[in-house]
Design an enzyme around this catalytic site. Structure first.
Site, mmCIF file in Angstrom:
data_model
loop_
_atom_site.group_PDB
_atom_site.id
_atom_site.type_symbol
_atom_site.label_atom_id
_atom_site.label_comp_id
_atom_site.label_asym_id
_atom_site.label_seq_id
_atom_site.Cartn_x
_atom_site.Cartn_y
_atom_site.Cartn_z
ATOM 1 N N ASP A 98 -10.209 27.045 38.711
ATOM 2 C CA ASP A 98 -9.749 27.633 39.965
ATOM 3 C C ASP A 98 -10.801 28.666 40.388
ATOM 4 O OD1 ASP A 98 -7.960 28.513 42.039
ATOM 5 O OD2 ASP A 98 -6.310 27.883 40.751
ATOM 6 N N ASP A 206 -9.616 28.461 46.002
ATOM 7 C CA ASP A 206 -8.485 29.210 46.537
ATOM 8 C C ASP A 206 -8.745 29.681 47.975
ATOM 9 O OD1 ASP A 206 -5.947 30.596 45.466
ATOM 10 O OD2 ASP A 206 -7.012 32.277 46.381
ATOM 11 N N GLU A 264 -8.589 24.540 48.994
ATOM 12 C CA GLU A 264 -7.231 24.900 49.425
ATOM 13 C C GLU A 264 -7.351 25.562 50.788
ATOM 14 O OE1 GLU A 264 -3.345 27.570 48.264
ATOM 15 O OE2 GLU A 264 -5.346 28.436 48.338
ATOM 16 N N HIS A 336 1.940 25.832 41.941
ATOM 17 C CA HIS A 336 2.499 27.089 41.441
ATOM 18 C C HIS A 336 3.003 27.984 42.574
ATOM 19 C CE1 HIS A 336 -1.540 27.838 42.705
ATOM 20 N NE2 HIS A 336 -1.325 29.134 42.689
ATOM 21 N N ASP A 337 2.818 27.574 43.824
ATOM 22 C CA ASP A 337 3.277 28.363 44.977
ATOM 23 C C ASP A 337 4.488 27.740 45.667
ATOM 24 O OD1 ASP A 337 1.081 30.087 44.643
ATOM 25 O OD2 ASP A 337 -0.177 28.898 45.980
HETATM 26 C C1 NOJ Z 1 -3.398 30.866 46.896
HETATM 27 C C2 NOJ Z 1 -2.903 30.751 45.486
HETATM 28 O O1 NOJ Z 1 -2.490 29.438 45.242
HETATM 29 C C3 NOJ Z 1 -1.799 31.776 45.325
HETATM 30 O O2 NOJ Z 1 -1.101 31.624 44.117
HETATM 31 C C4 NOJ Z 1 -2.407 33.145 45.437
HETATM 32 O O3 NOJ Z 1 -1.394 34.110 45.416
HETATM 33 C C5 NOJ Z 1 -3.208 33.297 46.733
HETATM 34 N N1 NOJ Z 1 -4.003 32.160 47.049
HETATM 35 C C6 NOJ Z 1 -4.128 34.477 46.628
HETATM 36 O O4 NOJ Z 1 -5.165 34.203 45.716
#
Ligand code: NOJ
Length: 564
Positions: A98, A206, A264, A336-337
Site C-alpha cells: 500500500d 492510496d 485508488e 477495509h473502508d
Molecule cells: C483511503 C484508505 O483506504 C483509508 O483507509 C484511509 O483512511 C484514507 N485513504 C487515508 O489514507
C-alpha cells in the site's frame, strides 16, 4: 506486447492488524500472515495486497506513515517481511504494497523538519498557509479555506510556533505532502524503487487522485447545515494528476516489466479512468473507483438509502461500457473502508447468508476487470452488531460522530444507525479462523471485538465443507483462470429495468456466458430472450443444490456457457 497478466488475476487484500496474531498481543502481524499463506494458496488467489505495515503512530491504522522504509514493530521487522515475500513467491503468488503518499504522518521526519521553522528547507514539502486575510491566526473560522477533513473537523490545523496552518485532508496527524515540489516527488520515487528492489510486485496507491491540488487553494461550496465547505473540486483529479503519475511511471517502473499499479481514486470519472489506465499513457494499470459502493448513499450522509438494483446495474453498466476498449477497472465489493457486502447488498440472515454471499461473489467476478477479495469475504463474513459509539475504534467513525452530533446537532441515534450499517469497523473485526476463543485470531485480547457469529462462520469449517462460500470463491477464481470469456469477453447488460435480477452476457470468440443473480429472497423467473435454449446450455456454476433452470431460487446465481 506488454504482459497484462493481472487481467486474469484475482487480488486478495490483507488488513494485517485484523488478519492473524502470532505473538499474542491482540493485533495481527506479519508472522500471522506467513502462518496462513496456505489458506490463500488453497483459495487460489494470484496477488496479495497488504494494507500498510510501515512504521506509524497508527492514528489511522497505519495510513499515517512515519517511516516508509521500515516495518512497524507491531507487525514485525524487515527480516520477517522478507520471509513473507519469499513465502508468497514460493507459492506462486505476488505481493503488492500500500503506497500512502498523498500524506505522511505528522511524526515523519519530513514533517517534523517542515514544521520546525518557516526557513527550514523542507517547509515547502507540505501545504503551509497563513490565516484567512484579516483574521486573527488561530481564531475560529480563520483557517485558510473552509474545507472539512474526511474524519471530521477542519482540513487545516494551526501551528502556534510558526503562526501558520498546515493542510490535512484526513486527520491532523496526516499532513498532505506538497507534490508541486519536485524534491517531494523524487523522495517518493526513491522510496518506491527501494521496495521494488526488495522484490515487491507493485503498489496499490492510496487516494492517488488527490495529490494534485488546484491553485490557489480556495473555499469550497457550503451546503445548509454543514459545518464546513466541500473542497473536493480543489483536490480530486487535480490539474497535474496525469503528469505526476506519468513521471512516477518513468522514474519508478520503466525498465521493470510485470509490476502492478492500482490507483485508488475516489470521485474518478469514467473518462478520467480511461486516461489513467490507457497502457499507452504509462500512468497506472487499473483504478479503484467508488460509484458502485456509493449506490446506497444519498445527498445527506446521515440517511440510509435502500439499494435500488437498477441504479447499481446502471453504474456497473456505464463502467463496463466505458472501459470496454481502452482501460481497466478493479472489481470489488469490500475493502477495509466498506461494510460487509453480504450485510449491505445481500441478506446476512442465517437462512440466506450463504447463498447471498455466493451470488454477490459470482455477479462481481464475472464482470470485466480484476476482482479483489477482502479478507473474510471468502467466508461470507458479516457486519458486526455494534451497539454504542464506544464499540467503535475507527478514527473516521469517532470523528464524524463527534462532528455530526456536537457541531451539526444531529441525534446520536440517527448517526449511530448509519455507522452501524456503513462504519469501516464492520470490515475490521478480526478474521474468523476457527471456533476456538477469539475465532483463533489471537490468544490475547483482540484490539477490536470478534464477531460473535464466528462459531458458525470460520475458515476451518468452510475449508472442510464443499458447499461453503470459501469453495464457491475458489471455483470463481478457477473459472477466471480457465475461461478466456471471463477475462476478455464483451459485456452486455440484460434486464436493465428489473429490480430483482442482475443479468448479463460475456462473449469471446465462439463462447458466450450468461450470468444471472437473484437479489431477492423470492423465486424469480428470468424473462430473457432465448431462455429455453439457455436452460439447455452447460451450467458452469450455481449456488443451489437443485437448480431449476432460469427460474431462480432465492439469492441464486447461475453461470451458463454455450458455443455460438
Ligand atoms: C483511503 C484508505 O483506504 C483509508 O483507509 C484511509 O483512511 C484514507 N485513504 C487515508 O489514507
Amino acid at each position: 506486447m506488454t504482459d497484462l497478466w493481472w487481467k486474469s488475476s484475482v487480488v486478495y487484500q490483507i488488513y494485517p492488524r485484523s488478519f492473524a496474531d502470532a505473538d499474542g498481543d491482540g493485533m495481527g502481524d506479519l508472522r500471522g500472515v506467513i502462518d496462513h499463506l496456505d489458506h490463500l494458496a488453497e483459495l487460489g488467489v494470484d496477488v496479495l495486497w497488504l494494507s500498510p505495515i510501515y512504521r506509524s503512530p497508527q492514528d489511522d491504522n497505519g495510513y499515517d506513515i512515519s517511516d516508509y522504509q521500515d516495518i512497524d514493530p507491531l507487525f514485525g521487522d524487515l527480516a520477517t517481511f522478507d520471509e513473507l515475500l519469499a513465502g508468497t513467491h514460493r507459492r506462486g503468488m505476488k505481493l503488492i504494497m500500500d503506497l500512502v503518499v498523498n500524506h505522511s504522518s505528522d511524526e515523519h521526519p519530513w514533517f517534523v523538519a517542515s514544521r520546525s521553522g518557516k526557513d527550514n528547507p523542507k517547509r515547502d514539502w507540505y501545504w503551509w498557509r497563513p490565516a484567512r486575510e484579516g483574521m486573527e491566526p488561530g481564531a475560529p473560522g480563520a483557517e485558510p479555506t473552509n474545507w472539512g477533513s474526511a474524519f471530521g473537523g477542519p482540513a487545516w490545523t494551526y501551528d502556534k510556533e510558526t503562526g501558520e496552518y498546515y493542510l490535512h485532508l484526513f486527520s491532523p496527524k496526516q499532513p498532505d505532502l506538497n507534490w508541486e515540489n519536485p524534491e517531494v516527488r523524487e523522495a517518493v520515487y526513491a522510496m518506491m524503487r527501494w521496495w521494488l528492489d526488495r522484490g515487491v510486485d507493485g503498489f496499490r496507491m492510496d487516494v492517488i487522485n488527490m495529490i494534485s491540488k488546484v491553485l490557489p487553494l480556495a473555499d469550497g461550496r457550503l451546503t445548509a447545515g454543514a459545518a464546513y465547505g466541500d473542497g473536493s473540486s480543489s483536490y480530486i483529479n487535480g490539474p497535474r494528476n496525469h503528469e505526476f503519475l506519468r513521471e512516477m511511471h518513468d522514474q519508478v517502473f520503466a525498465g521493470r516489466p510485470g509490476m502492478l499499479t492500482v490507483g485508488e481514486m475516489p470521485g474518478v470519472t469514467v473518462d478520467g479512468a480511461i486516461k489513467f489506465t490507457d497502457q499507452d499513457r504509462h500512468e497506472v494499470d487499473m483504478v479503484f473507483q467508488f460509484d458502485h459502493v456509493w449506490a446506497d448513499r444519498g445527498a445527506d450522509p446521515w440517511q440510509l438509502i435502500p439499494l435500488r438494483l437498477t441504479a447499481l446495474k446502471g453504474i456497473f453498466g456505464r463502467w463496463q461500457a466505458g472501459l470496454a476498449q481502452v482501460g481497466w477497472n478493479s472489481l470489488y465489493w469490500n475493502n477495509h473502508d466498506q461494510p460487509r457486502v453480504v450485510s449491505r447488498y445481500g441478506d446476512d440472515s442465517p437462512e440466506h447468508r450463504v447463498a447471498a454471499a455466493k451470488m454477490l461473489g459470482t455477479v462481481l467476478h464475472l464482470h470485466r476487470g480484476t476482482p479483489y477479495i477482502y479478507q473474510g469475504e471468502e467466508l461470507g463474513m458479516t457486519n458486526y452488531p455494534f451497539r454504542t459509539i464506544a464499540d467503535f475504534r475507527d478514527i473516521e467513525a469517532l470523528g464524524q460522530y463527534h462532528q455530526a452530533t456536537v457541531q451539526e446537532g444531529r441525534s446520536p441515534e440517527e448517526v449511530l444507525t448509519v455507522l452501524r450499517a456503513r462504519g469501516r469497523d464492520n470490515a475490521r473485526t478480526p478474521m474468523q479462523w476457527d471456533d476456538s476463543p477469539h475465532a483463533g485470531f489471537t490468544r490475547g485480547e483482540p484490539w477490536l471485538a470478534v464477531n460473535p457469529n464466528y462459531r458458525e462462520i470460520n475458515a476451518k469449517a468452510e475449508r472442510a465443507d464443499p458447499g461453503s462460500v470459501f469453495h464457491h470463491y475458489r471455483k470463481l477464481i478457477e473459472l477466471r483462470h480457465e475461461e478466456p470469456a471471463v477475462v476478455d469477453g464483451d459485456f452486455t447488460m440484460l434486464l436493465p429495468h428489473d429490480e430483482r435480477l442482475y443479468a448479463f452476457t460475456r462473449k469471446f470468440q465462439t463462447t458466450e456466458l450468461l450470468v444471472i443473480g437473484n437479489f431477492t429472497g423470492e423465486t424469480v423467473r428470468a424473462e430473457i430472450e432465448d431462455a429455453i435454449a439457455w436452460e439447455e446450455a452447460e451450467l458452469v456454476l450455481t449456488n443451489v443444490a437443485e437448480p431449476t433452470g432460469l427460474t431462480l431460487q432465492p439469492w441464486q446465481a447461475v453461470v451458463y456457457r454455450r458455443s455460438m
